[in-house]
Design a protein around this motif. Structure first.
Motif, mmCIF file in Angstrom:
data_model
loop_
_atom_site.group_PDB
_atom_site.id
_atom_site.type_symbol
_atom_site.label_atom_id
_atom_site.label_comp_id
_atom_site.label_asym_id
_atom_site.label_seq_id
_atom_site.Cartn_x
_atom_site.Cartn_y
_atom_site.Cartn_z
ATOM 1 N N ALA A 46 1.024 -1.370 0.014
ATOM 2 C CA ALA A 46 -0.118 -0.099 0.091
ATOM 3 C C ALA A 46 0.662 1.274 -0.036
ATOM 4 O O ALA A 46 0.272 2.147 -0.414
ATOM 5 N N LYS A 49 3.217 0.997 -3.970
ATOM 6 C CA LYS A 49 2.093 0.831 -4.817
ATOM 7 C C LYS A 49 2.699 0.639 -6.156
ATOM 8 O O LYS A 49 3.748 0.173 -6.275
ATOM 9 N N TYR A 53 -0.834 2.916 -10.424
ATOM 10 C CA TYR A 53 -1.945 3.304 -9.443
ATOM 11 C C TYR A 53 -1.209 4.302 -8.309
ATOM 12 O O TYR A 53 -1.686 4.451 -7.092
ATOM 13 N N GLN A 56 -3.195 6.874 -6.376
ATOM 14 C CA GLN A 56 -4.365 6.403 -5.324
ATOM 15 C C GLN A 56 -4.073 6.134 -3.943
ATOM 16 O O GLN A 56 -2.729 5.522 -3.797
ATOM 17 N N TYR A 58 -4.286 3.422 -1.229
ATOM 18 C CA TYR A 58 -4.434 1.743 -1.150
ATOM 19 C C TYR A 58 -5.306 1.838 0.070
ATOM 20 O O TYR A 58 -5.091 2.232 1.091
ATOM 21 N N TRP A 59 -6.324 0.635 0.022
ATOM 22 C CA TRP A 59 -6.993 0.257 1.228
ATOM 23 C C TRP A 59 -5.978 -0.281 2.200
ATOM 24 O O TRP A 59 -5.869 0.025 3.348
ATOM 25 N N GLY A 60 -5.002 -1.161 2.012
ATOM 26 C CA GLY A 60 -4.063 -1.640 2.937
ATOM 27 C C GLY A 60 -4.625 -2.403 4.060
ATOM 28 O O GLY A 60 -3.792 -2.493 5.097
ATOM 29 N N HIS A 83 -2.630 -5.765 -5.640
ATOM 30 C CA HIS A 83 -2.850 -4.586 -6.080
ATOM 31 C C HIS A 83 -4.516 -4.620 -6.642
ATOM 32 O O HIS A 83 -4.983 -3.775 -7.333
ATOM 33 N N ASN A 86 -6.562 -5.455 -1.789
ATOM 34 C CA ASN A 86 -5.609 -4.744 -1.029
ATOM 35 C C ASN A 86 -5.735 -3.189 -1.526
ATOM 36 O O ASN A 86 -5.254 -2.238 -0.516
ATOM 37 N N ARG A 87 -5.898 -2.923 -2.789
ATOM 38 C CA ARG A 87 -6.062 -1.485 -3.180
ATOM 39 C C ARG A 87 -7.239 -0.984 -3.106
ATOM 40 O O ARG A 87 -7.738 0.192 -2.473
ATOM 41 N N THR A 88 -8.319 -1.681 -3.369
ATOM 42 C CA THR A 88 -9.751 -1.153 -3.510
ATOM 43 C C THR A 88 -10.575 -1.325 -2.507
ATOM 44 O O THR A 88 -11.600 -0.679 -2.030
#
Length: 267
Positions: A46, A49, A53, A56, A58-60, A83, A86-88
């Motif tokens: 996160a 990256k 992305y 952006q 990241y959710w992480g 990605h 774990n990102r969204t």
């Protein structure tokens, strides 16, 4: 003994059984930090990256289950992609595996749209919920056995709250993890345990008190929607559609006899 905090290895086992509904369960999952290796990896990804992305956030964090709270079908994957989820922050969202899965779900009437790109994109699922045995992105997409075991109580409680009639299991890791969890819950899992193959169909039962009809769950095996499988044609759209349509039919009516399990390699 004091209550376990999110970074305590006891946290999932102590907190998951007490979740009163899926909202409470998902909220607890998101706070979990019980596996140091997974926490370090998901937060590293996160922070660093992927170049595409870099702008952006990241959710992480752990990715909770997603979908219809009254689902009769539970789709069980492996773990969030580094990605992707774990990102969204949503299972199978933001990567090509998700593109393949949600396009199929849309074709069979389980998803409101064929794509899943980010939280708030308008996607809703009907009659189906998506989850995984491990809720954090693992290095090399390979959770360790102790990480699966530690994360297991989340899946166990999710099964109790959702009470699906059908589980579509994507890949051998999810198949083995789900069977272990079901055995721990008192389901009559055959020994040796059923082997994963694409197209496998296994009906399990769990006795209930007072002589009532036993609870029944049908497991359907499907190759994982990874790029390794979909880009090579090992898993085609037609193959995935067939599994989802079978799941929809089983969920809609009385359990039907399982067809002969086709020969296929473990994935």
């Amino acid at each position: 003994m004091t209550a376990a905090l999110p970074d305590d290895v006891r946290y999932p086992a102590e907190v998951a059984p007490g979740a009163r509904d899926l909202t409470e369960l998902d909220g607890a999952v998101v706070e979990c930090r019980a596996c140091p290796r997974l926490v370090a990896w998901r937060e590293h990804v996160a922070d660093v990256k992927r170049a595409a992305y870099r702008d952006q956030t990241y959710w992480g964090r752990p990715a909770p289950g997603f979908g219809d709270p009254d689902a009769a079908v539970l789709v069980v994957g492996l773990a969030p992609a580094a990605h992707g989820a774990n990102r969204t922050g949503r299972m199978f969202t933001g990567d090509r595996s998700g593109d393949f899965l949600f396009a199929a779900m849309h074709r069979v009437g389980m998803a409101s749209q064929p794509t899943s790109t980010h939280l708030g994109d308008g996607l809703t699922l009907t009659g189906v919920r998506i989850t995984a045995p491990v809720h954090c992105a693992p290095p090399d997409n390979k959770p360790l056995p102790e990480e699966r075991h530690r994360c297991g109580p989340w899946l166990a409680r999710e099964l109790e709250l959702v009470r699906p009639r059908v589980a579509v299991v994507l890949g051998a890791f999810g198949w083995d993890a789900l069977l272990r969890t079901l055995a721990e819950q008192g389901w009559a899992v055959p020994r040796p345990r059923p082997r994963f193959v694409h197209g496998a169909e296994q009906v399990l039962e769990r006795p209930v008190p007072d002589g009532a009809e036993p609870q029944r769950l049908t497991l359907l095996g499907c190759f994982h929607v990874s790029q390794q499988n979909t880009f090579t044609g090992r898993l085609t759209p037609a193959m995935l559609d067939a599994v989802l349509l079978r799941a929809r039919d089983l969920a809609a009516g009385p359990a039907t006899p399982a067809p002969a399990t086709p020969a296929a390699d473990v994935s």
